[in-house]
Design a protein around this motif. Sequence first.
Motif, PDB file in Angstrom:
ATOM      1  N   ALA A 110       0.827  -1.214   0.000  1.00 18.57           N
ATOM      2  CA  ALA A 110       0.000   0.000   0.000  1.00 18.57           C
ATOM      3  C   ALA A 110       0.861   1.264   0.000  1.00 18.57           C
ATOM      4  O   ALA A 110       0.543   2.235  -0.695  1.00 18.57           O
ATOM      5  CB  ALA A 110      -0.925  -0.010   1.213  1.00 18.57           C
ATOM      6  N   ARG A 111       1.943   1.272   0.761  1.00 24.43           N
ATOM      7  CA  ARG A 111       2.769   2.471   0.894  1.00 24.43           C
ATOM      8  C   ARG A 111       3.656   2.719  -0.330  1.00 24.43           C
ATOM      9  O   ARG A 111       3.890   3.855  -0.707  1.00 24.43           O
ATOM     10  CB  ARG A 111       3.675   2.384   2.122  1.00 24.43           C
ATOM     11  CG  ARG A 111       2.983   2.274   3.471  1.00 24.43           C
ATOM     12  CD  ARG A 111       2.120   3.446   3.799  1.00 24.43           C
ATOM     13  NE  ARG A 111       1.556   3.576   5.116  1.00 24.43           N
ATOM     14  CZ  ARG A 111       1.065   2.658   5.928  1.00 24.43           C
ATOM     15  NH1 ARG A 111       1.126   1.396   5.619  1.00 24.43           N
ATOM     16  NH2 ARG A 111       0.522   2.968   7.077  1.00 24.43           N
ATOM     17  N   TYR A 112       4.149   1.641  -0.956  1.00 22.45           N
ATOM     18  CA  TYR A 112       5.113   1.797  -2.051  1.00 22.45           C
ATOM     19  C   TYR A 112       4.497   1.676  -3.440  1.00 22.45           C
ATOM     20  O   TYR A 112       5.163   1.968  -4.428  1.00 22.45           O
ATOM     21  CB  TYR A 112       6.270   0.807  -1.890  1.00 22.45           C
ATOM     22  CG  TYR A 112       7.229   1.223  -0.798  1.00 22.45           C
ATOM     23  CD1 TYR A 112       8.290   2.078  -1.077  1.00 22.45           C
ATOM     24  CD2 TYR A 112       7.072   0.773   0.501  1.00 22.45           C
ATOM     25  CE1 TYR A 112       9.176   2.473  -0.084  1.00 22.45           C
ATOM     26  CE2 TYR A 112       7.949   1.166   1.509  1.00 22.45           C
ATOM     27  CZ  TYR A 112       8.992   2.012   1.207  1.00 22.45           C
ATOM     28  OH  TYR A 112       9.863   2.407   2.190  1.00 22.45           O
ATOM     29  N   GLY A 113       3.246   1.208  -3.522  1.00 18.71           N
ATOM     30  CA  GLY A 113       2.528   1.183  -4.792  1.00 18.71           C
ATOM     31  C   GLY A 113       3.243   0.478  -5.924  1.00 18.71           C
ATOM     32  O   GLY A 113       3.659  -0.669  -5.803  1.00 18.71           O
ATOM     33  N   ASN A 114       3.396   1.165  -7.046  1.00 18.63           N
ATOM     34  CA  ASN A 114       3.977   0.570  -8.242  1.00 18.63           C
ATOM     35  C   ASN A 114       5.428   0.125  -8.016  1.00 18.63           C
ATOM     36  O   ASN A 114       5.847  -0.902  -8.558  1.00 18.63           O
ATOM     37  CB  ASN A 114       3.906   1.546  -9.417  1.00 18.63           C
ATOM     38  CG  ASN A 114       4.304   0.882 -10.712  1.00 18.63           C
ATOM     39  OD1 ASN A 114       3.731  -0.142 -11.082  1.00 18.63           O
ATOM     40  ND2 ASN A 114       5.280   1.454 -11.392  1.00 18.63           N
ATOM     41  N   HIS A 115       6.165   0.866  -7.230  1.00 23.15           N
ATOM     42  CA  HIS A 115       7.556   0.477  -6.953  1.00 23.15           C
ATOM     43  C   HIS A 115       7.593  -0.899  -6.280  1.00 23.15           C
ATOM     44  O   HIS A 115       8.435  -1.732  -6.591  1.00 23.15           O
ATOM     45  CB  HIS A 115       8.249   1.527  -6.085  1.00 23.15           C
ATOM     46  CG  HIS A 115       9.661   1.187  -5.746  1.00 23.15           C
ATOM     47  ND1 HIS A 115      10.659   1.112  -6.704  1.00 23.15           N
ATOM     48  CD2 HIS A 115      10.249   0.865  -4.571  1.00 23.15           C
ATOM     49  CE1 HIS A 115      11.793   0.776  -6.119  1.00 23.15           C
ATOM     50  NE2 HIS A 115      11.570   0.611  -4.819  1.00 23.15           N
ATOM     51  N   PHE A 116       6.654  -1.141  -5.364  1.00 23.76           N
ATOM     52  CA  PHE A 116       6.559  -2.449  -4.714  1.00 23.76           C
ATOM     53  C   PHE A 116       6.342  -3.532  -5.765  1.00 23.76           C
ATOM     54  O   PHE A 116       6.990  -4.572  -5.744  1.00 23.76           O
ATOM     55  CB  PHE A 116       5.420  -2.466  -3.698  1.00 23.76           C
ATOM     56  CG  PHE A 116       5.233  -3.800  -3.036  1.00 23.76           C
ATOM     57  CD1 PHE A 116       5.849  -4.072  -1.819  1.00 23.76           C
ATOM     58  CD2 PHE A 116       4.457  -4.787  -3.618  1.00 23.76           C
ATOM     59  CE1 PHE A 116       5.699  -5.300  -1.199  1.00 23.76           C
ATOM     60  CE2 PHE A 116       4.293  -6.025  -3.011  1.00 23.76           C
ATOM     61  CZ  PHE A 116       4.919  -6.280  -1.809  1.00 23.76           C
ATOM     62  N   ALA A 117       5.426  -3.301  -6.684  1.00 22.06           N
ATOM     63  CA  ALA A 117       5.108  -4.295  -7.722  1.00 22.06           C
ATOM     64  C   ALA A 117       6.336  -4.616  -8.569  1.00 22.06           C
ATOM     65  O   ALA A 117       6.591  -5.781  -8.884  1.00 22.06           O
ATOM     66  CB  ALA A 117       3.962  -3.792  -8.592  1.00 22.06           C
ATOM     67  N   VAL A 118       7.104  -3.608  -8.920  1.00 26.08           N
ATOM     68  CA  VAL A 118       8.303  -3.816  -9.739  1.00 26.08           C
ATOM     69  C   VAL A 118       9.328  -4.647  -8.977  1.00 26.08           C
ATOM     70  O   VAL A 118       9.895  -5.604  -9.517  1.00 26.08           O
ATOM     71  CB  VAL A 118       8.907  -2.458 -10.162  1.00 26.08           C
ATOM     72  CG1 VAL A 118      10.285  -2.631 -10.788  1.00 26.08           C
ATOM     73  CG2 VAL A 118       7.969  -1.742 -11.119  1.00 26.08           C
ATOM     74  N   VAL A 119       9.553  -4.316  -7.706  1.00 23.31           N
ATOM     75  CA  VAL A 119      10.535  -5.045  -6.899  1.00 23.31           C
ATOM     76  C   VAL A 119      10.048  -6.464  -6.631  1.00 23.31           C
ATOM     77  O   VAL A 119      10.812  -7.419  -6.740  1.00 23.31           O
ATOM     78  CB  VAL A 119      10.827  -4.295  -5.580  1.00 23.31           C
ATOM     79  CG1 VAL A 119      11.691  -5.132  -4.650  1.00 23.31           C
ATOM     80  CG2 VAL A 119      11.505  -2.963  -5.877  1.00 23.31           C
ATOM     81  N   GLN A 120       8.778  -6.618  -6.323  1.00 19.50           N
ATOM     82  CA  GLN A 120       8.209  -7.945  -6.056  1.00 19.50           C
ATOM     83  C   GLN A 120       8.335  -8.835  -7.280  1.00 19.50           C
ATOM     84  O   GLN A 120       8.660 -10.015  -7.170  1.00 19.50           O
ATOM     85  CB  GLN A 120       6.751  -7.834  -5.655  1.00 19.50           C
ATOM     86  CG  GLN A 120       6.097  -9.181  -5.455  1.00 19.50           C
ATOM     87  CD  GLN A 120       4.593  -9.092  -5.313  1.00 19.50           C
ATOM     88  OE1 GLN A 120       3.970  -8.117  -5.709  1.00 19.50           O
ATOM     89  NE2 GLN A 120       4.001 -10.113  -4.746  1.00 19.50           N
ATOM     90  N   GLU A 121       8.100  -8.287  -8.444  1.00 22.03           N
ATOM     91  CA  GLU A 121       8.152  -9.066  -9.683  1.00 22.03           C
ATOM     92  C   GLU A 121       9.538  -9.658  -9.912  1.00 22.03           C
ATOM     93  O   GLU A 121       9.680 -10.742 -10.469  1.00 22.03           O
ATOM     94  CB  GLU A 121       7.765  -8.172 -10.860  1.00 22.03           C
ATOM     95  CG  GLU A 121       7.538  -8.914 -12.141  1.00 22.03           C
ATOM     96  CD  GLU A 121       6.976  -7.992 -13.202  1.00 22.03           C
ATOM     97  OE1 GLU A 121       7.661  -7.804 -14.222  1.00 22.03           O
ATOM     98  OE2 GLU A 121       5.874  -7.456 -12.997  1.00 22.03           O
ATOM     99  N   SER A 122      10.568  -8.972  -9.443  1.00 17.34           N
ATOM    100  CA  SER A 122      11.934  -9.452  -9.671  1.00 17.34           C
ATOM    101  C   SER A 122      12.414 -10.392  -8.565  1.00 17.34           C
ATOM    102  O   SER A 122      13.518 -10.904  -8.639  1.00 17.34           O
ATOM    103  CB  SER A 122      12.895  -8.267  -9.799  1.00 17.34           C
ATOM    104  OG  SER A 122      12.966  -7.564  -8.590  1.00 17.34           O
ATOM    105  N   LEU A 123      11.575 -10.633  -7.557  1.00 14.17           N
ATOM    106  CA  LEU A 123      11.946 -11.529  -6.457  1.00 14.17           C
ATOM    107  C   LEU A 123      11.658 -12.968  -6.862  1.00 14.17           C
ATOM    108  O   LEU A 123      10.561 -13.301  -7.286  1.00 14.17           O
ATOM    109  CB  LEU A 123      11.146 -11.172  -5.201  1.00 14.17           C
ATOM    110  CG  LEU A 123      11.497 -11.883  -3.913  1.00 14.17           C
ATOM    111  CD1 LEU A 123      12.890 -11.494  -3.444  1.00 14.17           C
ATOM    112  CD2 LEU A 123      10.492 -11.538  -2.833  1.00 14.17           C
ATOM    113  N   SER A 124      12.675 -13.822  -6.744  1.00 13.74           N
ATOM    114  CA  SER A 124      12.498 -15.227  -7.076  1.00 13.74           C
ATOM    115  C   SER A 124      13.244 -16.077  -6.074  1.00 13.74           C
ATOM    116  O   SER A 124      13.962 -15.566  -5.215  1.00 13.74           O
ATOM    117  CB  SER A 124      13.044 -15.504  -8.482  1.00 13.74           C
ATOM    118  OG  SER A 124      14.447 -15.362  -8.491  1.00 13.74           O
TER     119      SER A 124
END
Length: 109
Positions: A51-65
């Motif tokens: 909620a706090r980081y919005g789109n930046h969170f999504a970008v970072v999460q997507e690269s987590l494996s």
Amino acid sequence: MHGAIVFSGSGPLVILTSHRGLDDPDLISRLASKGITKFMGFPVDVEILRARYGNHFAVVQESLSESDDLRVLDFDGHHAFKLISFENFGSPVFYEDGRISQGLSVAVH
């Protein structure tokens, strides 16, 4: 996925990790490989970070494996403190000299 704020000698970092918690030996090893060998860490609910980081969170999460199991969401302490309230911090984990301690106090020698 888990989130946390980690305080080390260079300041706070907000991280995302696939490890089960801040006391996970593999996560501690990964932090050490980045030069973080002593820290105080507090879990932060992933949904709060989302909620706090919005789109930046999504970008970072997507690269987590699984093969890359640690990502820094924020390395700007001022920014992190603006976005995350102390009331969002979970129970602290302290790591120093190969020892982990958990709880609300640090022993002073």
